[in-house]
Design a protein around this motif. Structure first.
Motif, PDB file in Angstrom:
ATOM      1  N   UNK B   1       0.840  -1.201   0.000  1.00  0.00           N
ATOM      2  CA  UNK B   1       0.000   0.000   0.000  1.00  0.00           C
ATOM      3  C   UNK B   1       0.881   1.260   0.000  1.00  0.00           C
ATOM      4  N   UNK B   2       0.423   2.240  -0.660  1.00  0.00           N
ATOM      5  CA  UNK B   2       1.178   3.477  -0.622  1.00  0.00           C
ATOM      6  C   UNK B   2       2.087   3.668  -1.821  1.00  0.00           C
ATOM      7  N   UNK B   3       2.244   2.643  -2.651  1.00  0.00           N
ATOM      8  CA  UNK B   3       3.038   2.814  -3.859  1.00  0.00           C
ATOM      9  C   UNK B   3       2.112   3.256  -4.994  1.00  0.00           C
ATOM     10  N   UNK B   4       2.375   4.427  -5.528  1.00  0.00           N
ATOM     11  CA  UNK B   4       1.488   4.932  -6.576  1.00  0.00           C
ATOM     12  C   UNK B   4       2.202   4.977  -7.916  1.00  0.00           C
ATOM     13  N   UNK B   5       1.445   5.273  -8.939  1.00  0.00           N
ATOM     14  CA  UNK B   5       2.001   5.448 -10.266  1.00  0.00           C
ATOM     15  C   UNK B   5       3.176   6.414 -10.241  1.00  0.00           C
ATOM     16  N   UNK B   6       3.015   7.449  -9.485  1.00  0.00           N
ATOM     17  CA  UNK B   6       4.039   8.490  -9.422  1.00  0.00           C
ATOM     18  C   UNK B   6       5.358   7.930  -8.904  1.00  0.00           C
ATOM     19  N   UNK B   7       5.263   7.102  -7.882  1.00  0.00           N
ATOM     20  CA  UNK B   7       6.478   6.492  -7.326  1.00  0.00           C
ATOM     21  C   UNK B   7       7.186   5.660  -8.386  1.00  0.00           C
ATOM     22  N   UNK B   8       6.390   4.886  -9.111  1.00  0.00           N
ATOM     23  CA  UNK B   8       6.970   4.035 -10.147  1.00  0.00           C
ATOM     24  C   UNK B   8       7.611   4.906 -11.226  1.00  0.00           C
ATOM     25  N   UNK B   9       6.894   5.955 -11.609  1.00  0.00           N
ATOM     26  CA  UNK B   9       7.394   6.843 -12.657  1.00  0.00           C
ATOM     27  C   UNK B   9       8.746   7.441 -12.255  1.00  0.00           C
ATOM     28  N   UNK B  10       8.806   7.883 -11.010  1.00  0.00           N
ATOM     29  CA  UNK B  10      10.036   8.477 -10.494  1.00  0.00           C
ATOM     30  C   UNK B  10      11.202   7.490 -10.589  1.00  0.00           C
ATOM     31  N   UNK B  11      10.932   6.295 -10.094  1.00  0.00           N
ATOM     32  CA  UNK B  11      11.989   5.285 -10.073  1.00  0.00           C
ATOM     33  C   UNK B  11      12.438   4.899 -11.477  1.00  0.00           C
ATOM     34  N   UNK B  12      11.477   4.850 -12.419  1.00  0.00           N
ATOM     35  CA  UNK B  12      11.829   4.439 -13.775  1.00  0.00           C
ATOM     36  C   UNK B  12      12.325   5.620 -14.605  1.00  0.00           C
ATOM     37  N   UNK B  13      12.170   6.808 -14.046  1.00  0.00           N
ATOM     38  CA  UNK B  13      12.603   7.993 -14.783  1.00  0.00           C
ATOM     39  C   UNK B  13      11.727   8.313 -15.984  1.00  0.00           C
ATOM     40  N   UNK B  14      10.458   8.065 -15.859  1.00  0.00           N
ATOM     41  CA  UNK B  14       9.519   8.403 -16.940  1.00  0.00           C
ATOM     42  C   UNK B  14       8.334   9.154 -16.335  1.00  0.00           C
ATOM     43  N   UNK B  15       7.372   9.503 -17.187  1.00  0.00           N
ATOM     44  CA  UNK B  15       6.191  10.189 -16.663  1.00  0.00           C
ATOM     45  C   UNK B  15       5.143   9.164 -16.235  1.00  0.00           C
ATOM     46  N   UNK B  16       4.184   9.628 -15.480  1.00  0.00           N
ATOM     47  CA  UNK B  16       3.135   8.716 -15.044  1.00  0.00           C
ATOM     48  C   UNK B  16       2.343   8.187 -16.245  1.00  0.00           C
ATOM     49  N   UNK B  17       2.212   9.001 -17.247  1.00  0.00           N
ATOM     50  CA  UNK B  17       1.504   8.563 -18.438  1.00  0.00           C
ATOM     51  C   UNK B  17       2.117   7.279 -18.995  1.00  0.00           C
ATOM     52  N   UNK B  18       3.434   7.265 -19.056  1.00  0.00           N
ATOM     53  CA  UNK B  18       4.114   6.092 -19.593  1.00  0.00           C
ATOM     54  C   UNK B  18       3.870   4.869 -18.711  1.00  0.00           C
ATOM     55  N   UNK B  19       3.951   5.074 -17.414  1.00  0.00           N
ATOM     56  CA  UNK B  19       3.691   3.949 -16.518  1.00  0.00           C
ATOM     57  C   UNK B  19       2.268   3.442 -16.722  1.00  0.00           C
ATOM     58  N   UNK B  20       1.347   4.371 -16.805  1.00  0.00           N
ATOM     59  CA  UNK B  20      -0.043   4.008 -17.040  1.00  0.00           C
ATOM     60  C   UNK B  20      -0.166   3.193 -18.326  1.00  0.00           C
ATOM     61  N   UNK B  21       0.543   3.638 -19.350  1.00  0.00           N
ATOM     62  CA  UNK B  21       0.511   2.903 -20.618  1.00  0.00           C
ATOM     63  C   UNK B  21       0.977   1.460 -20.441  1.00  0.00           C
ATOM     64  N   UNK B  22       2.041   1.308 -19.667  1.00  0.00           N
ATOM     65  CA  UNK B  22       2.570  -0.037 -19.450  1.00  0.00           C
ATOM     66  C   UNK B  22       1.559  -0.879 -18.666  1.00  0.00           C
ATOM     67  N   UNK B  23       1.047  -0.292 -17.592  1.00  0.00           N
ATOM     68  CA  UNK B  23       0.104  -1.020 -16.740  1.00  0.00           C
ATOM     69  C   UNK B  23      -1.110  -1.484 -17.548  1.00  0.00           C
ATOM     70  N   UNK B  24      -1.572  -0.623 -18.448  1.00  0.00           N
ATOM     71  CA  UNK B  24      -2.758  -0.968 -19.215  1.00  0.00           C
ATOM     72  C   UNK B  24      -2.418  -1.625 -20.547  1.00  0.00           C
ATOM     73  N   UNK B  25      -1.200  -2.112 -20.642  1.00  0.00           N
ATOM     74  CA  UNK B  25      -0.703  -2.767 -21.858  1.00  0.00           C
ATOM     75  C   UNK B  25      -1.090  -2.027 -23.142  1.00  0.00           C
ATOM     76  N   UNK B  26      -0.862  -0.759 -23.108  1.00  0.00           N
ATOM     77  CA  UNK B  26      -1.017   0.050 -24.313  1.00  0.00           C
ATOM     78  C   UNK B  26       0.091  -0.387 -25.266  1.00  0.00           C
ATOM     79  N   UNK B  27      -0.247  -0.675 -26.532  1.00  0.00           N
ATOM     80  CA  UNK B  27       0.737  -1.324 -27.410  1.00  0.00           C
ATOM     81  C   UNK B  27       1.960  -0.472 -27.765  1.00  0.00           C
ATOM     82  N   UNK B  28       1.763   0.803 -27.980  1.00  0.00           N
ATOM     83  CA  UNK B  28       2.884   1.582 -28.518  1.00  0.00           C
ATOM     84  C   UNK B  28       3.817   2.136 -27.453  1.00  0.00           C
TER      85      UNK B  28
END
Lengths: 345, 345
Positions: B1-28
């Motif tokens: 609990x407490x880990x959000x998209x933002x945390x992941x984005x920060x760690x991966x060095x990308x924006x939350x949009x990109x993380x969201x894309x990955x989570x939702x298996x957006x193809x491109x």
DNA sequence: CTGAAAGCGCTTACAG
DNA sequence: CTGAAAGCGCTTACAG
């Protein structure tokens, strides 16, 4: 749909904070303001969006209940009782079934629905302690049923050994000497039925007898067909028993069907005791003697425990509780025959 | 609990949009980006917060199922089938019971849980058409069961008149002439059992007989105890029937218990037919002949309909559908006696 | 292929 | 007793 706090605020000429105060019956609101807001709410047909509230508060008011199968009336009754107990705490119940499959039980216990549920009540069949320990910070969990775990979670279950001894003692007191046990599972000793089987052994020894392990019948599951199959195997042997203690009522009822088909008299030839006290047993042609767990208490205790754990905010229980609701013997025709009113109704 | 998209984005060095894309298996998404994000997700043990997603999308993926009582195995089986059908559509099921009380049915139908559920499947007993019409823009609704309404909602139910006629015809073909109907409710003609009772009348007339209304037994509910009580009343009269058609299996099983207690033979003295095909009937001492509705089809059709209505976005159905799943006669010992295998297993 | 920003509808410190 | 504003954790046009 579509009417938000903001719309109400606008119409009432106040801020959303004030509307929120009214909706949540916050006491310090000037009466005339409250009235004005209430009128706007009624006019617009406003209903709070619970999802938004949940997101904000971090709680949903939903608890999940996972049982092996609703087709077993015991679990249907339990689910009914859990739904009622939960509503006492303003919680609603998400229901799932695991079919007793370890994979599904693990999935449920890992909280694949986390963020939707505040807590989980799980009645496992094949789940292992290691599965519970691997559980990564899911929502609070309360366990139900005969399986025992060395894990930091509350566990609500009757004293299965004592209950089984009571059932077997009843048969011994009626003069029965060859008492079969129906429903030991084809698996390890840690599976369910382990405790009831232990009770069977202990009570037979306590009466001065020697447990005859050939009278322990393994089954695939705990359904009527399993009871019927096991009883058939037992009767096809040369030395039939004079009584049967079944893991649960369904197994007992399946066994009784076979006894009837073979023309054997219950209880004169073979007496039968079940476990669970489902209503079906009251209305069977020969009503079923059984152990009656206090399902209402089990459900209430489980929900109370869970709600308490949810309030505490901790995912695991530092001091897990082991709670033992009552379980009593209900005597009917399958052990003492016709003569007293049978349906118990 | 407490880990959000933002945390992941920060760690991966990308924006939350990109993380969201990955989570939702957006193809491109560039493969190496996807991999980096995935690693961050795993490292942090991120799990999406469904509540937030729901708030954003306006859908929760939860459907509610409200039945009179889970204690009736028919509804327990139905609930099981609905849960399975819903999971095919990635929906989960919130379960509630109404006890057949109009007040509770109204409450449920008005969607007091709106915003949490995307849709509702309701099996009403006492709900009236006016209650449905008063329903103010709640979530999509699909109705189940024998009650008929003139309201803009899909309705899934077997052809109760035809099914009842099939059951009665079976008894007539066996030579039975005084066929009682057990389970007409102490209420108006629009209540459940109305259609089955009509089928009873029609088939008796079709065979050249005259329906004897004194053989129609009213009950308080549809449980075993109701069947037992009605059967007792019937047998205490001077002119017993030679067959019984019960509103459902529970009523039939309650009646059979009384017949057994009185020493009457089933089916020689009195034949019995039930309705629902719950497993209990297969394993009764005299297995129960019954009408078998296709529960799996009912559940599947109800969920399919509901999901479709949810997708359409409309609260009511401009062209409500009336869908008739199948219902077949299952012949067992309670009408033809021992001689063929009885359990149907 | 990816980012910055708005917004879903609430509640809750923080002011006043 | 009430208001303005931030933020719960997502998704989704809109840019680039």
């Amino acid at each position: 749909m579509g009417v938000s706090l903001k719309d109400v605020a606008q119409r009432a000429g106040v801020s959303v904070k004030t509307v929120s105060n009214v909706v949540n019956s916050y006491p310090h609101v000037k009466p005339e303001t409250r009235e004005r807001v209430q009128r706007a709410i009624d006019d617009l047909g406003y209903r709070p969006n619970l999802t938004a509230r949940h997101l904000r508060k971090g709680r949903t008011g939903i608890i999940a209940l996972a049982v092996p199968e609703l087709g077993n009336p015991y679990f249907a009754d339990l689910a009914t009782a859990v739904i009622d107990a939960a509503s006492q705490h303003d919680h609603i119940v998400l229901l799932d079934h695991t079919a007793g499959l370890r994979e599904k039980e693990v999935l449920v216990s890992q909280g694949f629905r986390s963020h939707i549920i505040d807590g989980l009540i799980l009645s496992p069949i094949r789940l292992e302690t290691e599965d519970l320990l691997a559980r990564a910070g899911g929502p609070p969990l309360v366990l139900l049923g005969e399986r025992e775990y060395d894990a930091p979670y509350d566990h609500i279950a009757i004293d299965n050994v004592a209950a089984a001894r009571t059932a077997v003692r009843h048969l011994i007191e009626l003069g029965k000497r060859r008492i079969a046990f129906l429903g030991a599972r084809h698996e390890s000793l840690r599976q369910p039925a382990h405790l009831r089987l232990r009770g069977w052994r202990e009570e037979i020894r306590a009466s001065g007898g020697v447990p005859d392990e050939s009278l322990v019948l393994a089954t695939d599951g705990y359904d009527r067909r399993d009871g019927a199959a096991a009883m058939t195997r037992l009767l096809d042997r040369t030395d039939p028993p004079d009584a049967v203690f079944a893991y649960n009522d369904l197994v007992a009822l399946g066994a009784m069907r076979v006894l009837t088909e073979r023309g054997l008299r219950i209880p004169e030839d073979i007496a039968v005791v079940g476990f669970d006290d489902i209503e079906e047993g009251q209305y069977a042609a020969v009503s079923l003697t059984t152990m009656s767990p206090d399902k209402t208490a089990i459900a209430r205790l489980a929900v109370d425990c869970l709600v308490e754990r949810i309030a505490s905010g901790a995912s695991t229980a530092a001091f897990p509780r082991r709670i033992l609701p009552g379980c009593t013997l209900t005597v009917r025709e399958s052990t003492i025959g016709r003569g007293r009113p049978g349906t118990g109704a």
